[in-house]
Design a protein around this motif. Structure first.
Motif, PDB file in Angstrom:
ATOM      1  N   PRO A 334       0.801  -1.223   0.000  1.00 44.36           N
ATOM      2  CA  PRO A 334       0.000   0.000   0.000  1.00 44.36           C
ATOM      3  C   PRO A 334       0.837   1.276   0.000  1.00 44.36           C
ATOM      4  N   GLU A 335       2.198   1.154   0.129  1.00 37.58           N
ATOM      5  CA  GLU A 335       3.033   2.342   0.270  1.00 37.58           C
ATOM      6  C   GLU A 335       4.149   2.356  -0.758  1.00 37.58           C
ATOM      7  N   THR A 336       4.628   3.558  -1.046  1.00 38.22           N
ATOM      8  CA  THR A 336       5.792   3.689  -1.909  1.00 38.22           C
ATOM      9  C   THR A 336       6.601   4.894  -1.464  1.00 38.22           C
ATOM     10  N   THR A 337       7.850   4.949  -1.914  1.00 37.91           N
ATOM     11  CA  THR A 337       8.752   6.040  -1.539  1.00 37.91           C
ATOM     12  C   THR A 337       9.228   6.767  -2.787  1.00 37.91           C
ATOM     13  N   ILE A 338       9.107   8.094  -2.774  1.00 36.07           N
ATOM     14  CA  ILE A 338       9.578   8.929  -3.890  1.00 36.07           C
ATOM     15  C   ILE A 338      10.944   9.486  -3.501  1.00 36.07           C
ATOM     16  N   ARG A 339      11.955   9.186  -4.289  1.00 39.85           N
ATOM     17  CA  ARG A 339      13.313   9.647  -4.011  1.00 39.85           C
ATOM     18  C   ARG A 339      13.688  10.757  -5.010  1.00 39.85           C
ATOM     19  N   PHE A 340      14.322  11.783  -4.496  1.00 37.58           N
ATOM     20  CA  PHE A 340      14.742  12.895  -5.365  1.00 37.58           C
ATOM     21  C   PHE A 340      16.029  13.499  -4.821  1.00 37.58           C
ATOM     22  N   VAL A 341      16.782  14.157  -5.727  1.00 34.40           N
ATOM     23  CA  VAL A 341      18.027  14.799  -5.354  1.00 34.40           C
ATOM     24  C   VAL A 341      17.934  16.284  -5.691  1.00 34.40           C
ATOM     25  N   ALA A 364       4.349  17.176   0.612  1.00 34.01           N
ATOM     26  CA  ALA A 364       5.202  18.204   1.226  1.00 34.01           C
ATOM     27  C   ALA A 364       4.774  19.551   0.661  1.00 34.01           C
ATOM     28  N   ASP A 365       4.615  20.535   1.530  1.00 37.18           N
ATOM     29  CA  ASP A 365       4.147  21.852   1.098  1.00 37.18           C
ATOM     30  C   ASP A 365       5.167  22.898   1.508  1.00 37.18           C
ATOM     31  N   GLY A 366       6.205  23.039   0.672  1.00 37.57           N
ATOM     32  CA  GLY A 366       7.245  24.012   0.957  1.00 37.57           C
ATOM     33  C   GLY A 366       8.160  23.606   2.094  1.00 37.57           C
ATOM     34  N   ARG A 367       8.247  22.327   2.374  1.00 37.16           N
ATOM     35  CA  ARG A 367       9.116  21.869   3.453  1.00 37.16           C
ATOM     36  C   ARG A 367      10.566  21.907   2.997  1.00 37.16           C
ATOM     37  N   THR A 368      11.465  22.283   3.902  1.00 37.00           N
ATOM     38  CA  THR A 368      12.878  22.409   3.567  1.00 37.00           C
ATOM     39  C   THR A 368      13.580  21.063   3.664  1.00 37.00           C
ATOM     40  N   PHE A 369      14.314  20.732   2.618  1.00 39.62           N
ATOM     41  CA  PHE A 369      15.077  19.487   2.572  1.00 39.62           C
ATOM     42  C   PHE A 369      16.557  19.813   2.394  1.00 39.62           C
ATOM     43  N   ALA A 370      17.416  18.913   2.850  1.00 38.71           N
ATOM     44  CA  ALA A 370      18.861  19.105   2.742  1.00 38.71           C
ATOM     45  C   ALA A 370      19.332  18.814   1.329  1.00 38.71           C
ATOM     46  N   ALA A 371      20.509  19.297   1.005  1.00 37.39           N
ATOM     47  CA  ALA A 371      21.115  19.011  -0.290  1.00 37.39           C
ATOM     48  C   ALA A 371      21.407  17.526  -0.407  1.00 37.39           C
ATOM     49  N   GLY A 372      21.295  17.004  -1.637  1.00 37.14           N
ATOM     50  CA  GLY A 372      21.558  15.598  -1.874  1.00 37.14           C
ATOM     51  C   GLY A 372      20.273  14.808  -2.039  1.00 37.14           C
ATOM     52  N   GLU A 373      20.354  13.503  -1.756  1.00 37.69           N
ATOM     53  CA  GLU A 373      19.187  12.640  -1.959  1.00 37.69           C
ATOM     54  C   GLU A 373      18.243  12.705  -0.766  1.00 37.69           C
ATOM     55  N   ASN A 374      16.947  12.789  -1.064  1.00 35.68           N
ATOM     56  CA  ASN A 374      15.902  12.830  -0.046  1.00 35.68           C
ATOM     57  C   ASN A 374      14.787  11.872  -0.452  1.00 35.68           C
ATOM     58  N   ALA A 375      13.853  11.669   0.468  1.00 38.99           N
ATOM     59  CA  ALA A 375      12.772  10.727   0.195  1.00 38.99           C
ATOM     60  C   ALA A 375      11.478  11.191   0.849  1.00 38.99           C
ATOM     61  N   LEU A 376      10.369  10.898   0.177  1.00 39.50           N
ATOM     62  CA  LEU A 376       9.024  11.131   0.703  1.00 39.50           C
ATOM     63  C   LEU A 376       8.228   9.847   0.548  1.00 39.50           C
ATOM     64  N   ARG A 377       7.353   9.559   1.511  1.00 37.47           N
ATOM     65  CA  ARG A 377       6.559   8.332   1.458  1.00 37.47           C
ATOM     66  C   ARG A 377       5.094   8.676   1.230  1.00 37.47           C
ATOM     67  N   TRP A 378       4.460   7.906   0.328  1.00 42.26           N
ATOM     68  CA  TRP A 378       3.019   8.028   0.114  1.00 42.26           C
ATOM     69  C   TRP A 378       2.383   6.704   0.492  1.00 42.26           C
ATOM     70  N   ASP A 379       1.370   6.779   1.352  1.00 42.11           N
ATOM     71  CA  ASP A 379       0.712   5.579   1.863  1.00 42.11           C
ATOM     72  C   ASP A 379      -0.501   5.151   1.055  1.00 42.11           C
ATOM     73  N   GLY A 380      -0.656   5.694  -0.174  1.00 41.16           N
ATOM     74  CA  GLY A 380      -1.771   5.284  -1.013  1.00 41.16           C
ATOM     75  C   GLY A 380      -3.116   5.836  -0.574  1.00 41.16           C
ATOM     76  N   ARG A 381      -3.104   6.921   0.210  1.00 37.43           N
ATOM     77  CA  ARG A 381      -4.353   7.529   0.688  1.00 37.43           C
ATOM     78  C   ARG A 381      -4.479   8.947   0.160  1.00 37.43           C
ATOM     79  N   ASN A 382      -5.717   9.444   0.125  1.00 37.65           N
ATOM     80  CA  ASN A 382      -5.962  10.799  -0.337  1.00 37.65           C
ATOM     81  C   ASN A 382      -5.865  11.782   0.829  1.00 37.65           C
TER      82      ASN A 382
END
Length: 412
Positions: A334-341, A364-382
């Motif tokens: 039911p979940e997946t992870t979005i990875r971005f740099v 994420a709504d304007g949340r600050t992330f560090a330089a390099g690779e980061n990740a966000l998780r979506w649990d398949g819900r609205n």
């Protein structure tokens, strides 16, 4: 100590019959049972003959027992039923209440204290009496062999050929497998003159847990640089009881990653569970790691080697240093992870959209992330917390240096 050979052991006139129809085929023939470690209820018998000789040999407090040794692969086991052959020379004595049926966690020369006692068993003359212990789940566990099942007498029958007593098969006594307890000491019944094996059997089910995987090595070859490539390690419960995964360790450093969000840590017999392993190379070099899955499996931890042995031509880092590097797993449920740099610390907005153009969820709504690779998780819900329907969804990640869009597929 009385020598049991001093008493005349005579064939009973009663025909030994099983208490339940389900026991008839296996018990009356006294055939050697198949004691291989199987998950269904198995029967293991102490006898190898017709089993119709009563032994009026005992006084109160003495015991007659059988020693059982199963293959090591069967243990641990749970004993579910016990059968005792009981009869008299002439039959028709009705029912007798004896002291106890005792189960010991050892054999000769001393089995130790009972691990379980069924007090006051009622035995019927001329019957292989079966006692159902299954209503006591998880209590009668034997972790290794040998173990012993013994009938403790309450009524004296020594020298009384009209009295009922335990029955043996009259087909030769197997040394080390038949016991007598008298005067505080355990004896080998064969050495005392008993001429057969006590008619005693146990029914049991194996509690052994074993695990297996679809592979013990995963190799990633020709993987595009800066892109996430995944494979699935399948863990199977090949044993007879619940497989409990206690830990998934290793391969948690770049370029490798492990996604266990869809992994069930409680796997029933015959069940499977996936562990998704991924690699995101940032250069052309090879690499490797070791993934260890610990559990209650008797065949030890699962060890899988992950290897990155080939990367396609490494493109230049994106012009603005921003890229979505992967969606893991994909498809997912039911979940997946979005990875971005991203090239430097900055605010990020990430949203999930339907292919029809409706915004489903803001991750994420304007949340600050560090330089390099980061990740966000979506649990398949609205946005309302409800699971969304299966299908294709668009993941849009926006930063100060631009935006990127990728696809994620939810499968029910």
């Amino acid at each position: 100590m009385r020598n049991l050979a001093a008493f005349s052991e005579r064939p009973t006139r009663a025909i030994m019959r099983a208490v339940t129809a389900g026991a008839c085929a296996g018990v009356l023939l006294w055939a050697a049972a198949d004691a291989r470690a199987q998950c269904t209820e198995q029967i293991f018998q102490n006898v190898n003959g017709p089993g119709q000789v009563a032994c009026p040999c005992f006084v109160a407090g003495e015991q007659a027992g059988a020693v059982f040794q199963l293959p090591a692969s069967a243990y641990p086991i749970e004993i579910t039923r016990v059968g005792i052959g009981w009869g008299s020379q002439f039959g028709g004595t009705g029912q007798s209440v004896e002291a106890a049926i005792n189960i010991y966690g050892g054999g000769l020369p001393s089995p130790g204290s009972p691990i379980f006692s069924l007090v006051g068993p009622q035995l019927t003359d001329g019957v292989v009496n079966e006692f159902n212990l299954a209503p006591i789940p998880g209590e009668i566990i034997v972790n290794s062999g040998p173990f012993m099942v013994a009938l403790e007498f309450y009524n004296e029958n020594a020298g009384n050929f009209f009295a009922p007593s335990i029955v043996h098969d009259g087909n030769g006594c197997q040394s080390g497998k038949n016991t007598v307890y008298s005067g505080g000491v355990w004896f080998d019944a064969c050495a005392l003159g008993v001429t057969g094996d006590w008619v005693i059997y146990v029914k049991y089910r194996s509690l052994n847990v074993t695990a297996a995987t679809n592979t013990n090595e995963i190799t990633f070859s020709g993987v595009p640089a800066y892109q996430t490539t995944c494979d699935t390690l399948v863990v199977s419960n090949t044993g007879c009881d619940t497989l409990t995964i206690a830990g998934i360790e290793g391969c948690d450093a770049a370029p490798f990653s492990v996604d266990s969000s869809m992994t069930s840590h409680i796997v029933p017999p015959g069940g499977q569970t996936p562990i998704v392993v991924c690699v995101t190379p940032t250069g052309a070099g090879s690499d490797n790691c070791t993934l260890t899955v610990t559990s209650n499996a008797s065949n030890g931890p699962i060890v899988v080697d992950l290897t990155l042995d080939g990367v396609t031509a490494v493109p230049g880092i994106p012009r603005n240093g921003f890229e979505i590097t992967g969606v893991v797993p994909n498809p997912f449920n039911p979940e997946t992870t979005i990875r971005f740099v991203i090239p430097r610390e900055m605010p990020v907005t990430a949203e999930v959209w339907s292919v029809s153009g409706a915004r489903v969820r803001t991750l994420a709504d304007g949340r600050t992330f560090a330089a390099g690779e980061n990740a966000l998780r979506w649990d398949g819900r609205n946005a309302g917390g409800q699971p969304v329907a299966s299908g294709v969804y668009l993941i849009r990640v926006k930063t100060q240096v631009g935006q990127r869009v990728t696809r994620a597929v939810l499968l029910e």
